[in-house]
Scaffold this active site. Sequence first.
Site, mmCIF file in Angstrom:
data_model
loop_
_atom_site.group_PDB
_atom_site.id
_atom_site.type_symbol
_atom_site.label_atom_id
_atom_site.label_comp_id
_atom_site.label_asym_id
_atom_site.label_seq_id
_atom_site.Cartn_x
_atom_site.Cartn_y
_atom_site.Cartn_z
ATOM 1 N NE ARG A 1 37.417 39.660 43.978
ATOM 2 C CZ ARG A 1 37.632 40.939 43.749
ATOM 3 N NH1 ARG A 1 38.333 41.300 42.705
ATOM 4 N NH2 ARG A 1 37.160 41.854 44.558
ATOM 5 C CG HIS B 1 33.038 42.743 37.366
ATOM 6 N ND1 HIS B 1 34.006 43.571 36.837
ATOM 7 C CD2 HIS B 1 33.096 42.922 38.715
ATOM 8 C CE1 HIS B 1 34.617 44.226 37.807
ATOM 9 N NE2 HIS B 1 34.090 43.846 38.956
ATOM 10 C CB SER C 1 38.576 46.727 38.092
ATOM 11 O OG SER C 1 37.310 46.191 37.820
ATOM 12 C CE LYS D 1 36.351 51.215 43.654
ATOM 13 N NZ LYS D 1 36.473 49.789 43.869
HETATM 14 P P1 ADP Z 1 33.160 47.456 44.267
HETATM 15 O O1 ADP Z 1 33.972 48.705 44.219
HETATM 16 O O2 ADP Z 1 31.737 47.656 44.675
HETATM 17 O O3 ADP Z 1 33.801 46.286 44.974
HETATM 18 P P2 ADP Z 1 33.813 46.105 41.832
HETATM 19 O O4 ADP Z 1 33.504 46.568 40.471
HETATM 20 O O5 ADP Z 1 35.250 45.975 42.212
HETATM 21 O O6 ADP Z 1 33.018 47.082 42.737
HETATM 22 O O7 ADP Z 1 33.115 44.703 42.094
HETATM 23 C C1 ADP Z 1 31.725 44.532 42.024
HETATM 24 C C2 ADP Z 1 31.363 43.190 42.612
HETATM 25 O O8 ADP Z 1 31.941 42.156 41.825
HETATM 26 C C3 ADP Z 1 31.863 42.940 44.037
HETATM 27 O O9 ADP Z 1 30.895 42.163 44.721
HETATM 28 C C4 ADP Z 1 33.130 42.156 43.846
HETATM 29 O O10 ADP Z 1 33.445 41.345 44.966
HETATM 30 C C5 ADP Z 1 32.705 41.302 42.655
HETATM 31 N N1 ADP Z 1 33.868 40.820 41.912
HETATM 32 C C6 ADP Z 1 34.927 41.527 41.481
HETATM 33 N N2 ADP Z 1 35.815 40.734 40.857
HETATM 34 C C7 ADP Z 1 35.312 39.471 40.902
HETATM 35 C C8 ADP Z 1 35.765 38.191 40.459
HETATM 36 N N3 ADP Z 1 36.942 38.043 39.854
HETATM 37 N N4 ADP Z 1 34.969 37.123 40.695
HETATM 38 C C9 ADP Z 1 33.806 37.267 41.345
HETATM 39 N N5 ADP Z 1 33.311 38.439 41.795
HETATM 40 C C10 ADP Z 1 34.056 39.526 41.581
#
Ligand code: ADP
Length: 161
Positions: A90, A17, A128, A41
Amino acid sequence: MKTAVYPGTFDPVHNGHIDIARRAADIFDRVIVAVYDLPQKTLLFNTQERVALVSTVLADVPNIEVESYSGLTADYCRRRGVNVIVRGLRVVSDFEREYQMSLTTRELAPEIDMVCLMTSLQYAFLSSTIVKEIASAGGSVSQFVPVPVEMALRVRLQQAV
Ligand code: ADP
């Protein structure tokens, strides 16, 4: 001044992130990292905690702001007068989800566009969920998250025992 919103759950924020937020801050004049308050979630950290962790780990980037929001991301962007959403990609499954979300958002708010940044190779596997799974099994997550997040995870998981 061009502003983008980078929305997500960030439960908790990890290096993947952070990489996307920093790269977005190099592209746009201002980036608002928007922490979604009530995703469908189960959360490990509440909204205030997630905002505090994101704020701490990105405090050195002057053109990044962090805040929480509720409701539809498109409505939040309109309230903030922003018409670009940044997301990270990803794997192919991310693409399918983001593609659907982008088309839905444009249906609801045609003026809002989505910009997807490809993950950096070293974070391609990182989520996460993975971080929480490793930490709750007693593993080290020091290479995946900054120190404040690692400490917050340790405290929270100890509380859960
Ligand atoms: P959401 O529940 O909205 O997917 P996240 O916190 O899981 O929220 O992710 C927020 C954003 O960050 C999303 O666009 C997700 O694809 C991106 N993201 C999560 N992990 C990575 C990573 N390892 N590399 C690049 N982008 C990521």
